[in-house]
Design a protein around this motif. Sequence first.
Motif, mmCIF file in Angstrom:
data_model
loop_
_atom_site.group_PDB
_atom_site.id
_atom_site.type_symbol
_atom_site.label_atom_id
_atom_site.label_comp_id
_atom_site.label_asym_id
_atom_site.label_seq_id
_atom_site.Cartn_x
_atom_site.Cartn_y
_atom_site.Cartn_z
ATOM 1 N N ASP A 20 -10.488 -15.415 -16.284
ATOM 2 C CA ASP A 20 -10.408 -16.928 -16.132
ATOM 3 C C ASP A 20 -11.624 -17.155 -17.278
ATOM 4 O O ASP A 20 -12.262 -16.651 -17.155
ATOM 5 C CB ASP A 20 -10.715 -17.415 -14.934
ATOM 6 C CG ASP A 20 -9.659 -17.242 -13.946
ATOM 7 O OD1 ASP A 20 -8.498 -16.697 -14.173
ATOM 8 O OD2 ASP A 20 -9.675 -17.754 -12.749
ATOM 9 N N GLU A 21 -11.403 -18.306 -17.956
ATOM 10 C CA GLU A 21 -12.394 -18.594 -18.888
ATOM 11 C C GLU A 21 -12.704 -20.166 -18.763
ATOM 12 O O GLU A 21 -11.816 -20.861 -18.023
ATOM 13 C CB GLU A 21 -11.744 -18.547 -20.479
ATOM 14 C CG GLU A 21 -11.432 -17.242 -20.853
ATOM 15 C CD GLU A 21 -10.933 -17.144 -22.241
ATOM 16 O OE1 GLU A 21 -10.861 -18.136 -22.837
ATOM 17 O OE2 GLU A 21 -10.662 -16.053 -22.709
ATOM 18 N N ARG A 22 -13.988 -20.732 -18.783
ATOM 19 C CA ARG A 22 -14.525 -21.781 -18.966
ATOM 20 C C ARG A 22 -14.982 -22.149 -20.111
ATOM 21 O O ARG A 22 -15.973 -21.947 -20.481
ATOM 22 C CB ARG A 22 -15.488 -22.013 -17.828
ATOM 23 C CG ARG A 22 -15.001 -21.704 -16.383
ATOM 24 C CD ARG A 22 -16.063 -21.960 -15.148
ATOM 25 N NE ARG A 22 -15.234 -21.957 -13.916
ATOM 26 C CZ ARG A 22 -14.563 -21.089 -13.246
ATOM 27 N NH1 ARG A 22 -14.747 -19.663 -14.020
ATOM 28 N NH2 ARG A 22 -14.268 -21.086 -12.118
ATOM 29 N N ASP A 45 -14.998 -28.625 -11.707
ATOM 30 C CA ASP A 45 -14.649 -27.332 -12.329
ATOM 31 C C ASP A 45 -13.466 -27.447 -13.423
ATOM 32 O O ASP A 45 -12.450 -28.326 -13.248
ATOM 33 C CB ASP A 45 -14.017 -26.351 -11.123
ATOM 34 C CG ASP A 45 -13.717 -24.946 -11.817
ATOM 35 O OD1 ASP A 45 -14.359 -24.575 -12.882
ATOM 36 O OD2 ASP A 45 -13.164 -24.260 -11.173
ATOM 37 N N ARG A 78 -11.262 -24.883 -15.910
ATOM 38 C CA ARG A 78 -11.136 -23.381 -16.229
ATOM 39 C C ARG A 78 -9.598 -23.205 -16.964
ATOM 40 O O ARG A 78 -8.764 -23.922 -16.812
ATOM 41 C CB ARG A 78 -11.346 -22.590 -15.131
ATOM 42 C CG ARG A 78 -10.340 -22.392 -14.152
ATOM 43 C CD ARG A 78 -10.909 -21.521 -13.032
ATOM 44 N NE ARG A 78 -9.993 -21.441 -11.889
ATOM 45 C CZ ARG A 78 -9.903 -22.352 -10.827
ATOM 46 N NH1 ARG A 78 -10.670 -23.411 -10.813
ATOM 47 N NH2 ARG A 78 -8.968 -22.426 -9.772
ATOM 48 N N VAL A 79 -9.683 -21.815 -17.615
ATOM 49 C CA VAL A 79 -8.124 -21.658 -18.281
ATOM 50 C C VAL A 79 -7.753 -20.406 -17.595
ATOM 51 O O VAL A 79 -8.870 -19.444 -17.543
ATOM 52 C CB VAL A 79 -8.422 -21.369 -19.646
ATOM 53 C CG1 VAL A 79 -7.020 -20.808 -20.258
ATOM 54 C CG2 VAL A 79 -8.791 -22.730 -20.348
ATOM 55 N N VAL A 80 -6.720 -20.219 -16.883
ATOM 56 C CA VAL A 80 -6.101 -19.153 -16.337
ATOM 57 C C VAL A 80 -4.885 -18.616 -17.190
ATOM 58 O O VAL A 80 -4.209 -19.182 -17.726
ATOM 59 C CB VAL A 80 -5.898 -19.342 -14.739
ATOM 60 C CG1 VAL A 80 -7.074 -19.700 -14.191
ATOM 61 C CG2 VAL A 80 -4.737 -20.272 -14.705
ATOM 62 N N TYR A 81 -4.924 -17.116 -17.072
ATOM 63 C CA TYR A 81 -3.572 -16.595 -17.536
ATOM 64 C C TYR A 81 -2.677 -15.975 -16.486
ATOM 65 O O TYR A 81 -2.975 -15.008 -15.881
ATOM 66 C CB TYR A 81 -4.046 -15.539 -18.669
ATOM 67 C CG TYR A 81 -5.101 -16.017 -19.583
ATOM 68 C CD1 TYR A 81 -4.441 -16.595 -20.829
ATOM 69 C CD2 TYR A 81 -6.452 -15.960 -19.320
ATOM 70 C CE1 TYR A 81 -5.333 -16.901 -21.863
ATOM 71 C CE2 TYR A 81 -7.309 -16.364 -20.244
ATOM 72 C CZ TYR A 81 -6.719 -16.920 -21.577
ATOM 73 O OH TYR A 81 -7.599 -17.424 -22.604
ATOM 74 N N GLN A 82 -1.598 -16.444 -16.652
ATOM 75 C CA GLN A 82 -0.460 -15.995 -15.514
ATOM 76 C C GLN A 82 1.063 -15.329 -16.146
ATOM 77 O O GLN A 82 1.042 -15.992 -17.091
ATOM 78 C CB GLN A 82 -0.268 -17.115 -14.456
ATOM 79 C CG GLN A 82 -1.416 -17.727 -13.687
ATOM 80 C CD GLN A 82 -1.239 -18.719 -12.979
ATOM 81 O OE1 GLN A 82 -0.382 -19.522 -13.046
ATOM 82 N NE2 GLN A 82 -2.004 -19.077 -11.883
ATOM 83 N N LYS A 142 -2.766 -21.625 -18.510
ATOM 84 C CA LYS A 142 -2.797 -22.538 -17.825
ATOM 85 C C LYS A 142 -4.155 -23.085 -17.703
ATOM 86 O O LYS A 142 -5.250 -22.762 -17.418
ATOM 87 C CB LYS A 142 -2.375 -22.228 -16.421
ATOM 88 C CG LYS A 142 -2.129 -23.357 -15.410
ATOM 89 C CD LYS A 142 -1.667 -23.018 -14.072
ATOM 90 C CE LYS A 142 -0.217 -22.656 -13.891
ATOM 91 N NZ LYS A 142 0.057 -22.091 -12.585
ATOM 92 N N THR A 143 -4.147 -24.651 -17.731
ATOM 93 C CA THR A 143 -5.477 -25.194 -17.461
ATOM 94 C C THR A 143 -5.527 -25.593 -16.028
ATOM 95 O O THR A 143 -4.425 -26.256 -15.464
ATOM 96 C CB THR A 143 -5.537 -26.577 -18.469
ATOM 97 O OG1 THR A 143 -5.705 -26.150 -19.630
ATOM 98 C CG2 THR A 143 -6.935 -27.500 -18.018
ATOM 99 N N VAL A 144 -6.722 -25.565 -15.535
ATOM 100 C CA VAL A 144 -7.039 -25.907 -14.155
ATOM 101 C C VAL A 144 -8.070 -26.895 -14.107
ATOM 102 O O VAL A 144 -9.233 -26.463 -14.543
ATOM 103 C CB VAL A 144 -7.370 -24.563 -13.152
ATOM 104 C CG1 VAL A 144 -7.526 -25.176 -11.708
ATOM 105 C CG2 VAL A 144 -6.049 -23.681 -13.128
#
Length: 458
Positions: free
Chosen positions: A104-106, A117, A119-123, A453-455
Motif C-alpha cells: 500500500d502507498e500513501r 486516511d 492510500r493506494v492499494v494493488y489488487q 485502487k484508491t481508498v
Amino acid sequence: MPIATVNPATGQTLKTFEAHTAEQVERILARAHATNGALAATTFAQRGAWMRRAADLLDAEAAELAALIATEMGKTLPTAAYEVAKSARGMRHYAEHAEAYLADERPVPPAEVGASDARVVYQPLGTILAVMPWNYPFWQVIRFAAPALMAGNTALLKHASSVPQCALYLGELFTRAGFPAGAFQTLLLEAARTTRLLDDPRVRAVTLTGSVGAGAAVAEAAGRNIKKSVLELGGTDVFIVLPSADVAKAAEAGVASRTQNSGQSCIAAKRFYVHEAVYAEFEERFVAGMAAQKAGDPFAADTSFGPLATEQGRADAHALVEDARSKGATVRTGGAVPDGPGWFYPATVLTGVTPRMRIYREECFGPVACLYPVRDLAEAVERANDSPFGLSSSVWTSDPDEITALAARIEAGAVFVNGNTASFPQLPFGGIKDSGYGRELSGFGIREFVNVKTVWVS
C-alpha cells in the motif's frame, strides 16, 4: 500450424497433440475463474513459498528440461540450461519482492485531500491470458507467470504450437509446487481460436509476445472487449559503435548478440551503425567473427548455435537475404541454405543495404546482420530512429557526452551502453512504436495486471 514437437535439427516430427476441444477449454476456464477468490485470499508469504518450490523443481529437473528445449526449438544445450536457471532466478525474485512491489502507498498526506486516511492499494484482476512464443519457451512464460501469480491472479497459457511439451510441463509446474489446481493452466489451441477467449468475461486481461500481426489481432480483440493488454512485438535493434569504443570488444559482442539463440531473439542486435573512423576495423573483425560461428547439432559441444526453430522461419530469413542481394546488397559471409536435413542457416553479414530492401525495415528472425557506416553520432541516431520498431539498443563509446546524448535521443525501451541488451527481473522490459506497449519484469511488470485502487477515508 499443427501442435507438434518437430525436431528442427532433423525435421522429424517426434510427437503430435490434439487441440483442446471447446468442452475442455470451458472446463479449464471455469477452473481458473473458480480459483480466483481462493488464490487472491492467500498471503504473499504463502504464494512466495509455492513460487520458491516451483523454482526448486526447475533446478532439480534442469537437465531434462534443457534437453526438451533443445529438442523442441533447437537452441544449444548450454543456452537451454541457462534459460531454465534464469527462469528459476526470476521466480525467486518475485517470491522475495512481490509484497514490496505491491505494498500500500500513501502518495500525499491525507489532510491534503480532506481525509483521515488516503492510500493506494494493488489488487489482482482475476484470470489473465498469456500468448507466448517459442524462442524462449520457459523464460518468456516465467517472466509473466511469476509476477502474475505472486500478485494473486490466475493465468492461462496459450503457448506456441511448436513447443507443446514445454507448455504442458509449465501447465503442471505450479500445481506441483502447491498452488491451487486452477491457478496456472495450459491451453492447447490453434492461433485462430485464441482471440475468441477475450470475448469471455472471465478473462480479464491479456499479454502477448510475438509478431506485430499477432499483437494487432490480440489488441483488437482486447480493445473490443475493454480489456487490458500488454504487447512485446519484437524489434530491429540497433548496435552503434563510435570512435572511442573498444572496437575489438564491440565486434565480439556484436557477433554474440546477432547469433544468440540462432538469431531468434527480439533483443538481438540487427542493424549495426559504425562510425566511418573505425568502420574498416570493425567490419574486418565482425565479418571474421560471424564466419567463424558454427551452426550445428544443439547437443554437440562445438556448436556455436543451432538450427532455426521452424522451416518457415528459415524460409522467411533467407527470403530477406535474397531480396537484399537481388537489389544490390553484398553478402560478406553466409547467405546460403545448406544442404542436408534440419533448418540450419549460417551466420550472415550484409553490406550496402538500402531502403529499397525489405530487410532495411523488417525484422529478420535469424542470424543475419546489416552493417552500415555512418559519419557521426547525429547520423547514427537519425538512422537508428528510422524504424517502425523501438525495443532496445546497444551503444559503444567511452565518451560521457555521447553516452548522455544516445541515452536521451534513441527511440527505444532501453539503451545498453558497452554491453549487449539483456533482460533482468529487477529492471523493466518492453518497447515503443511497433515493438509494443506495457512493461514486463520489475515492479512495473507486476503492476500491469492489478487494480490500482484508491481508498479514501473521511
